[in-house]
Design an enzyme around this catalytic site. Sequence first.
Site, PDB file in Angstrom:
ATOM      1  N   GLY A 163       0.412  -3.587  -1.685  1.00 56.05           N
ATOM      2  CA  GLY A 163       0.781  -2.302  -0.657  1.00 56.05           C
ATOM      3  C   GLY A 163       0.053  -3.177   0.868  1.00 56.05           C
ATOM      4  O   GLY A 163      -1.444  -3.310   1.840  1.00 56.05           O
ATOM      5  N   SER A 164      -0.004  -4.687   1.007  1.00 55.15           N
ATOM      6  CA  SER A 164      -0.102  -5.747   1.757  1.00 55.15           C
ATOM      7  C   SER A 164       0.243  -5.363   3.191  1.00 55.15           C
ATOM      8  O   SER A 164      -0.728  -5.443   3.906  1.00 55.15           O
ATOM      9  CB  SER A 164      -0.014  -7.017   1.772  1.00 55.15           C
ATOM     10  OG  SER A 164       1.349  -6.966   1.721  1.00 55.15           O
ATOM     11  N   ASN A 165       0.951  -4.838   3.601  1.00 52.15           N
ATOM     12  CA  ASN A 165       1.483  -4.325   4.658  1.00 52.15           C
ATOM     13  C   ASN A 165       0.832  -2.703   5.226  1.00 52.15           C
ATOM     14  O   ASN A 165       0.113  -2.739   6.555  1.00 52.15           O
ATOM     15  CB  ASN A 165       2.901  -4.046   4.887  1.00 52.15           C
ATOM     16  CG  ASN A 165       3.638  -4.453   4.682  1.00 52.15           C
ATOM     17  OD1 ASN A 165       3.474  -5.413   6.811  1.00 52.15           O
ATOM     18  ND2 ASN A 165       4.031  -5.483   4.456  1.00 52.15           N
TER      19      ASN A 165
ATOM     20  N   ASN B 105      11.061   1.176   8.558  1.00 45.35           N
ATOM     21  CA  ASN B 105      10.483   0.549   7.389  1.00 45.35           C
ATOM     22  C   ASN B 105      10.597  -0.761   7.589  1.00 45.35           C
ATOM     23  O   ASN B 105      11.154  -1.045   9.291  1.00 45.35           O
ATOM     24  CB  ASN B 105      12.173   0.682   6.604  1.00 45.35           C
ATOM     25  CG  ASN B 105      11.933  -0.165   4.758  1.00 45.35           C
ATOM     26  OD1 ASN B 105      10.835  -0.436   4.219  1.00 45.35           O
ATOM     27  ND2 ASN B 105      13.266  -0.734   4.847  1.00 45.35           N
TER      28      ASN B 105
ATOM     29  N   HIS C 275      11.586  -4.393   6.274  1.00 46.53           N
ATOM     30  CA  HIS C 275      12.034  -5.691   5.505  1.00 46.53           C
ATOM     31  C   HIS C 275      12.286  -7.238   6.226  1.00 46.53           C
ATOM     32  O   HIS C 275      12.066  -7.378   7.195  1.00 46.53           O
ATOM     33  CB  HIS C 275      13.612  -4.792   5.552  1.00 46.53           C
ATOM     34  CG  HIS C 275      14.596  -5.449   5.040  1.00 46.53           C
ATOM     35  ND1 HIS C 275      14.014  -5.362   2.779  1.00 46.53           N
ATOM     36  CD2 HIS C 275      15.682  -7.459   4.122  1.00 46.53           C
ATOM     37  CE1 HIS C 275      15.734  -5.948   3.036  1.00 46.53           C
ATOM     38  NE2 HIS C 275      15.764  -7.350   3.381  1.00 46.53           N
TER      39      HIS C 275
HETATM   40  C1  GAR Z   1       7.379  -6.490   1.899  1.00 47.06           C
HETATM   41  O1  GAR Z   1       7.660  -7.862   1.879  1.00 47.06           O
HETATM   42  C2  GAR Z   1       8.214  -6.087   2.643  1.00 47.06           C
HETATM   43  O2  GAR Z   1       8.770  -6.169   3.199  1.00 47.06           O
HETATM   44  C3  GAR Z   1       8.991  -5.788   1.299  1.00 47.06           C
HETATM   45  O3  GAR Z   1       8.647  -5.702   0.403  1.00 47.06           O
HETATM   46  C4  GAR Z   1       7.190  -5.596   0.709  1.00 47.06           C
HETATM   47  C5  GAR Z   1       5.777  -5.202  -0.066  1.00 47.06           C
HETATM   48  O4  GAR Z   1       5.159  -5.838   0.613  1.00 47.06           O
HETATM   49  N1  GAR Z   1      10.061  -4.440   0.846  1.00 47.06           N
HETATM   50  C6  GAR Z   1      11.310  -4.426   0.797  1.00 47.06           C
HETATM   51  O5  GAR Z   1      11.562  -5.188   0.872  1.00 47.06           O
HETATM   52  C7  GAR Z   1      12.321  -3.075   1.721  1.00 47.06           C
HETATM   53  N2  GAR Z   1      13.953  -2.829   1.140  1.00 47.06           N
HETATM   54  P1  GAR Z   1       3.408  -5.194   0.386  1.00 47.06           P
HETATM   55  O6  GAR Z   1       3.251  -4.005  -0.849  1.00 47.06           O
HETATM   56  O7  GAR Z   1       2.644  -5.985   0.045  1.00 47.06           O
HETATM   57  O8  GAR Z   1       3.500  -4.834   2.173  1.00 47.06           O
END
Ligand code: GAR
Length: 188
Positions: free
Chosen positions: A13-15, A105, A107
Amino acid sequence: MSVTMAVLASGNGSNLQAMIDAIREHRLDAELRIVISDQPKAYALERAKAGKIPTALIASKERAVFEQELASQLRQSGAEWIVLAGFMRILSAPFVAAHRNRIVNIHPSLLPLFPGKDAIGQAWRAGVTETGCTVHYVDEGVDTGPIIRQTKVAIQPGDTLETLTERMHHAEHQLYVEVLRMISEGTI
Ligand code: GAR
């Protein structure tokens, strides 16, 4: 009036945290109505609770059941936008069609390169000198759908997978907040 969003997250969940921080610091005029996860242990749920955002856990492994509950939670939340932030499930064609151009989304690659899991590792192992991240509308495919914006991230000679990953996440957080700001301003 702020634009309303639901965030779907499966992991760290850093985003999501970048969005929470941007809203708190008035860099993003949006209201996160709910954070929904398919993973009981997702740290994203803790971040949401700490940010006083309602949460829902939908753990069903059966897609039809999962999406029925998802649709119900989204409806109740009143969120206009569905923001996928590390959400690792594929949404069905009917679900996507019902929310077309309302699901975004992020990526961690310069799509269409390196779709799917472990995109940063895929780019690293491919030996490319540049990768990046993409925010796109979600369609029925895996990391496909019209691209909204991309940021390039150079792979430097002294990089390790860890240093690259750290820079990639930083780039993602900036890019996602920027795109959500554009959505909130009605410019996309
Ligand atoms: C992020 O790097 C996002 O881009 C990726 O998962 C990670 C989640 O990080 N998503 C994908 O690969 C989608 N295909 P987060 O939970 O720290 O936000």
